[in-house]
Design an enzyme around this catalytic site. Structure first.
Site, PDB file in Angstrom:
ATOM      1  N   GLY A  11       0.831  -1.222   0.000  1.00  0.00           N
ATOM      2  CA  GLY A  11       0.000   0.000   0.000  1.00  0.00           C
ATOM      3  C   GLY A  11       0.852   1.252   0.000  1.00  0.00           C
ATOM      4  N   GLY A  14      -0.438   4.701  -1.214  1.00  0.00           N
ATOM      5  CA  GLY A  14      -1.590   5.288  -0.528  1.00  0.00           C
ATOM      6  C   GLY A  14      -1.221   6.486   0.339  1.00  0.00           C
ATOM      7  N   GLN A  15      -2.233   7.029   1.025  1.00  0.00           N
ATOM      8  CA  GLN A  15      -2.039   8.261   1.799  1.00  0.00           C
ATOM      9  C   GLN A  15      -0.921   8.115   2.833  1.00  0.00           C
ATOM     10  OE1 GLN A  15      -4.983   9.232   4.737  1.00  0.00           O
ATOM     11  NE2 GLN A  15      -4.431  11.397   4.813  1.00  0.00           N
ATOM     12  N   ARG A  39      -2.449  -0.546  -7.909  1.00  0.00           N
ATOM     13  CA  ARG A  39      -2.890  -0.033  -9.209  1.00  0.00           C
ATOM     14  C   ARG A  39      -2.462   1.407  -9.454  1.00  0.00           C
ATOM     15  NH1 ARG A  39      -8.421  -2.775  -8.916  1.00  0.00           N
ATOM     16  NH2 ARG A  39      -7.976  -4.774  -9.920  1.00  0.00           N
ATOM     17  N   TYR A 146     -15.479  -2.290   7.164  1.00  0.00           N
ATOM     18  CA  TYR A 146     -14.094  -1.904   7.469  1.00  0.00           C
ATOM     19  C   TYR A 146     -13.788  -2.183   8.947  1.00  0.00           C
ATOM     20  CZ  TYR A 146     -10.174   1.450   8.087  1.00  0.00           C
ATOM     21  OH  TYR A 146      -8.982   2.064   8.370  1.00  0.00           O
ATOM     22  N   LYS A 150     -11.142  -4.747  10.718  1.00  0.00           N
ATOM     23  CA  LYS A 150     -10.069  -4.269  11.601  1.00  0.00           C
ATOM     24  C   LYS A 150     -10.097  -4.988  12.948  1.00  0.00           C
ATOM     25  CE  LYS A 150      -7.747  -1.748   8.885  1.00  0.00           C
ATOM     26  NZ  LYS A 150      -6.386  -2.176   8.533  1.00  0.00           N
ATOM     27  N   ILE A 176      -6.386  10.587   9.429  1.00  0.00           N
ATOM     28  CA  ILE A 176      -5.048  11.160   9.223  1.00  0.00           C
ATOM     29  C   ILE A 176      -5.146  12.319   8.232  1.00  0.00           C
ATOM     30  CG2 ILE A 176      -2.671  10.701   8.496  1.00  0.00           C
ATOM     31  CD1 ILE A 176      -3.526   9.187  11.064  1.00  0.00           C
TER      32      ILE A 176
HETATM   33  C1  AKB Z   1     -11.574   6.074   7.452  1.00  0.00           C
HETATM   34  O1  AKB Z   1     -12.173   7.148   7.579  1.00  0.00           O
HETATM   35  O2  AKB Z   1     -12.102   5.042   7.006  1.00  0.00           O
HETATM   36  C2  AKB Z   1     -10.140   5.992   7.912  1.00  0.00           C
HETATM   37  C3  AKB Z   1     -10.012   5.523   9.318  1.00  0.00           C
HETATM   38  C4  AKB Z   1     -10.494   6.368  10.421  1.00  0.00           C
HETATM   39  O3  AKB Z   1      -9.515   4.467   9.550  1.00  0.00           O
HETATM   40  N1  AKB Z   1      -9.512   7.277   7.757  1.00  0.00           N
END
Ligand code: AKB
Length: 327
Positions: A11, A14-15, A39, A146, A150, A176
């Site tokens: 990654g 990425g950011q 990608r 998500y 996690k 972030i």
């Molecule tokens: C998101 O907004 O999905 C991420 C996070 C807080 O993990 N920046």
């Protein structure tokens, strides 16, 4: 393995990955830090300042080949599908975030690497978590895919540490804020996009309500936290891949007001969309006393100093004609 760190960053385009890779190259030597993209095209500096390769983390053989070929002993596994995209593509989020992590852990176990870093997130929390300040040990019942990945990822890492004796570390990142690479597909992305609009002299339409308060952190603190945790004395750590870390907590309107002090005439309006529900399921702040105690974590930036630095850096990019449209 010898003492020289040989690092793979997945990654890396990425950011966080893009800035983390450059910081790791500064610290451990450019030739020792391999950036892996999927990608998106890397920036010239990322591509040219050290080894660069392409890896699909859901393909274990690609990952294994890179670890063998580059003699990797440390993996920063930064690839992830974030919260907003994860709600649109939950199956993809599971594949990248869980199948990808399983591949990283299995390759690391099989090839006996020294360390793995896994970013977790405030997304592990849910509506049943104490909202004003999420404790380190608390209810983890997220309502996003998500978040589910996690929580599962944190538990998987804990299992690999306890079952196989591996050294796996990770942080629950807040939103972030950064000036180099745009975030992709998160709920906290508004706290970055608002700066790009302000510096471009445009009004910003924010996709969460003005009273939405979320934990946030400036990129230099994020990089510092990540590297400091990985370098911390292992005997001081009682946790693994699930440290709360805090830096800033502010409402969307407080951020707009702070920007307005430096960009006179800046305006922000609020049109909440599906991401409001995600934001409302996360806490406003987190308790990071375990991180402070076990590896001396403390942030350097507050809201005014972060805002000033963001405006300065983005203004410099605008002067160079290098400010993308983030809205
Ligand atoms: C998101 O907004 O999905 C991420 C996070 C807080 O993990 N920046």
């Amino acid at each position: 393995m010898g003492n020289t760190k040989r690092i793979l960053v997945t990654g890396a385009v990425g950011q966080i990955g893009s800035e983390l890779t450059l910081a790791l190259r500064d610290r451990y030597g450019s030739e020792n830090v391999v950036a892996a993209g999927h990608r998106s095209q890397p920036s010239p500096v990322l591509r040219d300042s050290g080894p660069f390769t392409w890896i699909d983390v859901t393909d274990r053989s690609q990952l294994k080949a890179a670890v063998v070929d580059y003699k990797i002993n440390t993996i920063y596994h930064m690839s992830a599908i974030l919260s907003a995209v994860g709600e649109k593509k939950p199956q993809l989020a599971w594949e990248v975030n869980i199948d990808g992590l399983t591949n990283v852990l299995e390759v690391a176990r099989e090839l006996n690497t020294d360390q793995v870093f896994l970013p977790s997130s405030i997304a592990v929390f849910g509506p049943e978590t104490p909202r004003d300040c999420a404790p380190q040990n608390t209810v983890l019942r997220p309502t996003t895919m998500y978040g589910v990945t996690k929580v599962a990822g944190e538990l998987l890492c804990k299992y690999y540490v306890e079952r196989f004796g591996m050294d796996i570390r990770g942080l629950r990142y807040p939103g972030i804020i950064s000036s180099e690479t745009l975030p992709g597909g998160g709920t906290t992305d508004y706290a970055v996009a608002i700066f790009y609009a302000a510096v471009a002299g445009k009004p910003y339409v924010c996709f969460v309500r003005e009273d939405t308060v979320l934990p946030m952190m400036y990129m230099p603190d994020c990089i510092k936290a990540t590297i400091d945790l990985m370098e911390a004395d292992r005997s001081r750590l009682s946790r693994h891949a699930d440290f709360n870390i805090a830096a800033l907590s502010f409402s969307a309107s407080a951020l707009a007001a702070e920007i307005g002090k430096l960009v006179p005439g800046f305006t922000c309006t609020y049109e909440p969309d599906f991401r409001q529900r995600i934001a409302d399921s996360w806490p406003k702040a987190v308790d990071d006393s375990a991180a402070r105690k076990q590896w001396d974590w403390q942030p350097d930036y507050d809201l005014p100093s972060m805002t000033r630095d963001m405006i300065d850096r983005l203004s410099e990019r605008a002067r160079r004609g290098d400010l993308p449209d983030a809205t």
